[in-house]
Write a protein that holds these residues in place. Structure first.
Motif, PDB file in Angstrom:
ATOM      1  N   ALA A  46       0.826  -1.215   0.000  1.00 49.05           N
ATOM      2  CA  ALA A  46       0.000   0.000   0.000  1.00 49.05           C
ATOM      3  C   ALA A  46       0.862   1.268   0.000  1.00 49.05           C
ATOM      4  N   LYS A 123      -2.403  12.906   1.521  1.00 44.68           N
ATOM      5  CA  LYS A 123      -2.668  11.669   0.790  1.00 44.68           C
ATOM      6  C   LYS A 123      -3.374  10.695   1.743  1.00 44.68           C
ATOM      7  N   LYS A 125      -5.190   6.870   2.104  1.00 43.23           N
ATOM      8  CA  LYS A 125      -5.297   5.542   1.482  1.00 43.23           C
ATOM      9  C   LYS A 125      -6.213   4.673   2.333  1.00 43.23           C
ATOM     10  N   SER A 151      -5.415   5.388  -3.028  1.00 41.53           N
ATOM     11  CA  SER A 151      -5.409   3.963  -3.372  1.00 41.53           C
ATOM     12  C   SER A 151      -6.184   3.175  -2.315  1.00 41.53           C
ATOM     13  N   HIS A 209      -4.793  -4.552  -4.823  1.00 42.84           N
ATOM     14  CA  HIS A 209      -4.385  -3.143  -4.764  1.00 42.84           C
ATOM     15  C   HIS A 209      -5.087  -2.382  -5.888  1.00 42.84           C
ATOM     16  N   GLU A 211      -5.328   1.323  -7.553  1.00 45.01           N
ATOM     17  CA  GLU A 211      -4.796   2.684  -7.670  1.00 45.01           C
ATOM     18  C   GLU A 211      -5.921   3.514  -8.283  1.00 45.01           C
TER      19      GLU A 211
END
Length: 290
Positions: A46, A123, A125, A151, A209, A211
């Protein structure tokens, strides 16, 4: 790494379960991770760093939450099971960068919670070991809400991860692959054995994962119609596009009218849904909703 013994070990997990007399609820799909290496790998995939804010869903007794707290700037975790409150209070007490929201993420206003807990421009996630029975609704809700996430890295059922990351002309490719890849670039980054969970699930797991794309992969005139058309084309996998479309649009279009639409989109009606790229689906949808 911090001083005390990590939560994610069989002994520590059993010790906490016994201390609080906690029993797993099958209905909530609770499977706790008992292997720190797996958790560290998830955070590596990650790319969680000290600048990053993280949202977690289903912290359980805090095994992954603890590792996120060590590696990230801060973490906000959604937990549906109030019974875990005293456990989480104890296991995470030495981390001042953790907030737990006792709410079902499917009903929560995640956008507001992001605004409240994270700095503008930071950011953010999503990292989670998701309950398998609600993986798809949770991920689709988050993607469709177009949240400010960079993400999403989640441990989910291997079969679902494969479907979400599948490419055309494969057995796993379907409407779910297209829905996920419309918003994200998807890849399966880790396969996880059943032995790292307590209790052990009956299915294999994988880390997916995603994105998040700056803008959807293809341009469509009408998103709802696009997804509806995609689902229709996979209605019966063994049937041709033409047959699936005739079945779906039986009240709106004649066979001849549908044939003209297919020709306009430059798509052969004898093909099957699984052979079409996301761009071809977009072309076809735009012919209908142009």
């Amino acid at each position: 790494m911090n001083k005390h013994k990590a939560i994610a070990t069989p002994t520590k997990t059993k010790e906490i379960l016994n201390k609080y007399g906690f029993s797993f609820k099958k209905s909530l799909g609770q499977n706790f991770i008992i292997d720190v290496n797996i958790l560290t790998k998830i955070l590596e995939k990650a790319e969680v760093t000290k600048e990053v804010g993280v949202i977690e869903i289903g912290p359980g007794m805090g095994a992954l939450t603890e590792q996120i707290a060590i590696h990230a700037k801060q973490v906000v975790a959604f937990e549906i099971d109030q019974r875990l409150a005293p456990i989480l209070e104890e296991t995470l007490m030495e981390y001042d960068n953790v907030s737990i929201v006792y709410q079902d993420v499917l009903e929560a206003d995640v956008a507001s919670i992001i605004l409240e807990h994270f700095e503008v421009g930071q950011k953010v996630k999503l990292v989670a070991n998701l309950p398998y029975y609600v993986t798809t609704p949770i991920l689709m809700k988050l993607l469709m809400a177009r949240l400010p996430l960079a993400s999403i890295t989640v441990m989910i059922q291997k079969e679902v991860a494969d479907r979400m990351a599948a490419t055309p002309n494969t057995k796993s490719y379907g409407s779910l692959s297209i829905a996920v890849q419309y918003y994200t670039e998807a890849s399966v980054v880790l396969h996880v054995p059943k032995t790292v969970f307590m209790p052990q699930p009956n299915v294999d797991s994988a880390v997916l994962h995603l994105e998040i794309r700056d803008k959807p992969l293809v341009e469509v005139n009408d998103e709802d119609f696009f997804f509806d058309l995609v689902r229709a084309c996979f209605g019966q996998r063994r049937k041709t596009l033409r047959n699936n479309l005739v079945r779906h649009f039986t009240d709106e279009y004649t066979k001849e009218a549908l044939e003209i639409k297919l020709q306009e989109a430059n798509i052969d009606g004898t093909r099957r849904g699984e052979s079409l790229s996301i761009q071809e689906f977009a072309d076809l949808a735009n012919v209908f909703s142009g």
